[in-house]
Design an enzyme around this catalytic site. Structure first.
Site, mmCIF file in Angstrom:
data_model
loop_
_atom_site.group_PDB
_atom_site.id
_atom_site.type_symbol
_atom_site.label_atom_id
_atom_site.label_comp_id
_atom_site.label_asym_id
_atom_site.label_seq_id
_atom_site.Cartn_x
_atom_site.Cartn_y
_atom_site.Cartn_z
ATOM 1 N N LYS A 1 -43.246 -16.418 -6.495
ATOM 2 C CA LYS A 1 -43.942 -17.715 -6.477
ATOM 3 C C LYS A 1 -43.411 -18.606 -5.351
ATOM 4 C CE LYS A 1 -40.705 -19.426 -9.962
ATOM 5 N NZ LYS A 1 -40.476 -19.596 -11.413
ATOM 6 N N ARG B 1 -42.038 -25.749 -23.039
ATOM 7 C CA ARG B 1 -42.897 -25.954 -21.877
ATOM 8 C C ARG B 1 -44.157 -25.166 -22.242
ATOM 9 N NH1 ARG B 1 -40.275 -24.600 -16.083
ATOM 10 N NH2 ARG B 1 -40.967 -22.564 -16.749
ATOM 11 N N TYR C 1 -30.839 -44.879 12.620
ATOM 12 C CA TYR C 1 -31.479 -45.956 11.861
ATOM 13 C C TYR C 1 -30.469 -46.699 11.000
ATOM 14 C CZ TYR C 1 -36.127 -44.005 12.821
ATOM 15 O OH TYR C 1 -37.262 -43.546 13.417
ATOM 16 N N MET D 1 -36.502 -38.300 10.089
ATOM 17 C CA MET D 1 -37.538 -37.317 9.788
ATOM 18 C C MET D 1 -37.392 -36.079 10.686
ATOM 19 S SD MET D 1 -41.687 -37.749 9.864
ATOM 20 C CE MET D 1 -41.724 -39.280 8.962
#
Ligand SMILES: *Cc1c(COP(=O)(O)O)cnc(C)c1O
Length: 394
Positions: free
Chosen positions: A45, A143, A272, A319
């Protein structure tokens, strides 16, 4: 997954390496370690936790996995389109609109409610097929799954439907990789009560399965007919306390090249928000990868490896860039190769190191690396010299 090409490396000086030889070796070691009657369902997955579902599925089936396991219909269809004929189990829940695809493409659904069971049977009948299903038992995780004490009635419904073949019963551990196995034993007891009912009906169900990687390593009495393992073949352990398999190694590394260098005077700041101020003359290397690639958004925490040595992060993670202090590492040059995750010389930064920076677990960090980073398949047996450059003077 794209194959190893120079052009990919030329497009971006930051990349993920997936070592096919290590992945194959890990699968071999796991197959040697397990009892021979226990089958392996390879959980691929989320693109095999970011490693490439098709590569992982190919190697798993080559070594002998009986089942492939995904969560979304798209993930399963990707494997079918790639030509895999192996049975595929879909975890989780299906909405009614998915069921016709499941039947058509021979995908085994995991079911736990009477509505989905009847819809699936209807679809199977419409396509003139008898479809295998696995019933998910909720043994305490709450679940997905039918509660263990309500399972017999759902199983009976399935058994009386000629369009359905009860091929499996399964459950899932909520805590298999910690030292305290008491909740795992409680769950196992509840699963056993369902298996007892099945025995009392003289039923033979080919696949009874309960284990993930942690359960496979530490709870052998829960192996039953098959184990569903995703993390372990990637050479990563679910926790620090589980049993080890000697020789298992991480398959994924993340690498990058130095894209800029700055010399700071005392009092200069970096990045930053002025999160780092140099207290003495410092040399900073800028690496072109950031939280937009899946690096944890930390400040003044963590390390990378340059020229075989640890360089600490300074300032915040942007980023698209991180900044590291290379003042104590001689001769760092523009375009030097840097290890973000993996080994360089004797040093290593593990996925667990990065996961702890994000206050999370290895699974999360592996899946966090974004597709923005090219993935390159390497074969460490054949060409490690070419692909793992030796730092000068080493
Ligand atoms: C993801 C998953 C697994 C695989 O777990 P690992 O710890 O990665 O081996 C097994 N079973 C279920 C139900 C899962 O969701």
């Amino acid at each position: 997954m794209p194959d190893a090409t120079c052009s990919q490396l030329q497009k971006r000086p930051a990349w993920i390496e997936i070592d096919e030889a290590i992945l194959r070796q890990n699968y071999r070691l796991i197959f040697q370690d397990k009892p021979s009657h226990v089958g392996v369902a390879a959980v691929v997955k989320d693109n095999a936790y970011g490693h490439g579902a098709i590569l992982a599925a190919r190697i798993a089936t080559e070594i002998g996995a009986k089942y492939l396991v995904t969560v979304t219909l798209d993930e399963a269809l990707e494997l079918r389109s790639a030509g895999f004929k192996t049975p595929i189990l879909l975890l989780g829940q299906r909405q009614p609109s998915e069921l016709s695809y499941c039947v058509e493409h021979h995908l085994t659904c995991c079911v736990h409610d009477p509505f989905t069971v009847s819809q699936l049977a209807e679809e199977a009948r419409r396509q003139h097929r008898r479809v295998p299903i696995h019933v998910k038992i909720n043994t305490g995780m709450n679940r997905y799954g039918v509660r263990w004490d309500e399972a017999p009635s759902l199983l009976t419904t399935i058994l009386t439907n000629p369009s359905l073949e009860l091929e499996g019963v399964m459950s899932h551990f909520s805590m298999s990789d910690e030292l305290d196995k008491s909740f795992a034993r409680f769950q196992l007891g509840n699963f056993q009560s369902v298996l007892c009912w099945i025995d009392s009906q003289n039923l033979k169900i080919p696949y009874r399965h309960h284990c993930n990687s942690g359960g496979f390593l530490d709870i052998p009495e829960a192996h039953f007919d098959m184990v569903r393992i995703g993390l372990l073949p990637l050479g990563v352990y679910p926790s620090s306390s589980v049993r080890r398999i000697p020789g298992l190694m991480p398959v994924m590394s993340v690498k990058i090249k130095v894209a800029a260098l700055q010399n700071l005077n005392p009092g200069d700041v970096v990045g930053y928000g002025m999160r780092y101020t140099a207290s003495s003359p410092r040399r900073i290397a800028v690496l072109p990868l950031g939280y937009g690639d899946g690096f944890p958004r930390v400040r003044n925490e963590g390390h990378v490896l340059i020229r075989g040595q640890k360089a600490p992060l300074v300032g915040g993670v942007s980023m698209d860039a991180i900044t590291v202090d290379v003042s104590d590492i001689p001769n760092v040059q523009l375009w030097d190769e840097v290890v973000i995750m993996g080994k360089q010389n004797q040093n290593e930064i593990t996925v667990h190191d990065l996961a702890s920076l994000r206050h999370s677990v290895s699974y999360d960090q592996l899946c966090a690396w974004r597709n923005r980073l090219p993935r390159i398949i390497i074969h460490s047996e054949n060409n490690s010299q070419r692909l793992v450059p030796q730092p000068e003077g080493a």
